[in-house]
Design an enzyme around this catalytic site. Structure first.
Site, PDB file in Angstrom:
ATOM      1  N   SER A 246      38.432  39.306  35.276  1.00  0.00           N
ATOM      2  CA  SER A 246      37.142  39.878  34.891  1.00  0.00           C
ATOM      3  C   SER A 246      37.285  41.377  34.703  1.00  0.00           C
ATOM      4  O   SER A 246      38.114  42.025  35.361  1.00  0.00           O
ATOM      5  CB  SER A 246      36.141  39.594  36.018  1.00  0.00           C
TER       6      SER A 246
ATOM      7  N   TYR B 166      34.352  39.982  45.682  1.00  0.00           N
ATOM      8  CA  TYR B 166      34.579  39.187  44.467  1.00  0.00           C
ATOM      9  C   TYR B 166      35.628  39.871  43.587  1.00  0.00           C
ATOM     10  O   TYR B 166      36.623  39.260  43.166  1.00  0.00           O
ATOM     11  CB  TYR B 166      33.259  38.999  43.695  1.00  0.00           C
TER      12      TYR B 166
ATOM     13  N   LYS C 107      39.775  38.875  42.416  1.00  0.00           N
ATOM     14  CA  LYS C 107      40.349  38.855  41.060  1.00  0.00           C
ATOM     15  C   LYS C 107      41.579  39.763  41.009  1.00  0.00           C
ATOM     16  O   LYS C 107      42.613  39.400  40.451  1.00  0.00           O
ATOM     17  CB  LYS C 107      39.311  39.309  40.025  1.00  0.00           C
TER      18      LYS C 107
END
Ligand code: UD1
Length: 357
Positions: free
Chosen positions: A124, A148, A152
């Protein structure tokens, strides 16, 4: 030989399944349906007229996952499955590390064991943190602002180590900007559970009358109109980016990283006005406080993907709004089906396999 797709029932996964099926790939989906519905895959089959093998299992269940590798000829994996709500990741960080990191380790371990060394991973633009300048190229410094984002970033880092320890791997990391829109059929689209966190699903819920007003998170940023600017990309363009990435992954070795964005930034107010003109539906707005952790401006330099994958995003903000609305207005409750809609639908794939039977 088949492509194994984790999280294939989700928003980006289901759209990618369509494009892969249209390109003639055989696909196997593994999903625990924690944030998606099997109905999305039924509709994928309906749209394409093709069937999918679906395993209903959790990636943390490594024994069941191993059976998928044992009984199928898998050529490559596209790994979409993961948790993605920023706020929730702050409150329940361990859940995020377990679901996003441990599952990826389990998959890579099985891939290594069964000599399936071709992987496309969903990353992302969140890995760029709060960028100092735009457009953002792949060489920009990386920074996680929340658990989060850290999952990633950590996965991106250990995937590079996997290649260093075994040069036979071919790994493509795709950094998505802001996927919106839906398949033009209106049959599949984004179906968030509860109140949406992201802009477009929030707008469509206001448009369909389920939410009263769009709260705009700040209008004091140094942007064209003071509201946040993002690189919105049509999910079908994004899905085609996966097909291009998979083709390259199958033909090469190494780790390659690509931004998937349009290279164009739109403000929140511009998205609202594009939505209103594409749909004729007025969106009431309310300016409120900035959301902690939000960047003012974030848009991609997508040149590397254009040069090396021969891929470019083609759809306009008008297409994105019109398609998001077609999906939402025809499916006001997402995939929660009402019976008379469900029955006449031709379902091509009913192979919901539980591997231990
Ligand atoms: C968000 C996540 C990002 C994640 C991405 C996944 C945060 C801080 N960032 O990105 O880590 O990878 O989703 O899709 O959650 N906005 C409003 N009102 C709303 C919703 C959004 O004004 O109700 C504004 C935001 O302030 C932002 C823009 O709309 O300027 C886009 O927001 P959103 O759709 O949540 O995406 P990101 O914040 O870019």
């Amino acid at each position: 030989m088949a492509i194994l797709i984790t999280g294939g029932a989700g928003f980006i996964g289901s759209h990618t399944c369509i494009e892969l099926l249209n390109e003639g790939y055989e696909i196997i989906v593994v999903d625990n349906f924690s944030n998606s519905k099997p109905e999305s895959l039924k509709r994928v089959c309906e749209i394409t007229g093709k069937s999918i093998m679906i395993y209903y299992l959790d990636l943390l269940d490594s024994e069941s996952l191993e059976k998928v590798f044992l009984v199928n000829q898998i050529e490559a994996v596209i790994h979409f499955a993961g948790l993605k709500a920023v706020g929730e990741s702050v409150k329940e960080s361990l859940k995020y590390y377990k679901n996003n990191i441990t599952t990826t380790i389990i998959i890579c371990d099985l891939m290594q064991k069964y000599s399936v060394k071709k992987l496309v991973f969903s990353s992302s633009a969140t890995v760029y943190g709060l960028p100092d300048t735009v457009p953002i190229s792949e060489e920009f410094p990386l920074k996680a602002l929340n658990p989060y984002g850290r999952t990633k970033l950590m996965v991106e880092e250990f995937l590079q180590d996997i290649f260093i320890s075994d040069n036979e791997w071919s790994i493509t990391i795709l950094r998505y900007f802001n996927p919106i829109g839906a398949h033009e059929s209106g049959l599949i689209g984004e179906d968030p559970s509860g109140t949406p966190n992201n802009l477009m699903p929030y707008i469509t819920k206001v448009a369909v009358g389920q939410l009263k007003v769009l709260n705009i998170f700040g209008n004091g940023y140094s942007t064209k109109d003071g509201t946040g600017v993002r690189d919105y990309i049509h999910v079908v363009d994004l899905a085609n980016g996966h097909v291009a990435a998979l083709d390259k992954t199958l033909k090469s070795t190494g780790v390659n990283i690509y931004n998937l964005g349009t290279g164009i930034g739109y403000s929140v107010l511009e998205v609202v006005s594009a939505f209103e003109s594409a749909t004729g539906v007025k969106i009431p707005i309310n300016i409120t406080h900035p959301r902690p952790g939000d960047a003012a401006i974030c848009y991609a330099d997508p040149m590397k993907a254009e040069k090396e994958l021969n891929w470019i995003a083609k759809k306009s903000i008008h297409d994105m709004c019109a398609d998001s609305w077609r999906w939402q207005s025809r499916n006001p409750n997402g995939y929660k089906i009402n019976e008379e809609l469900e029955n006449p639908r031709l379902i091509q794939s009913e192979d919901f396999l539980i591997p231990n039977n």
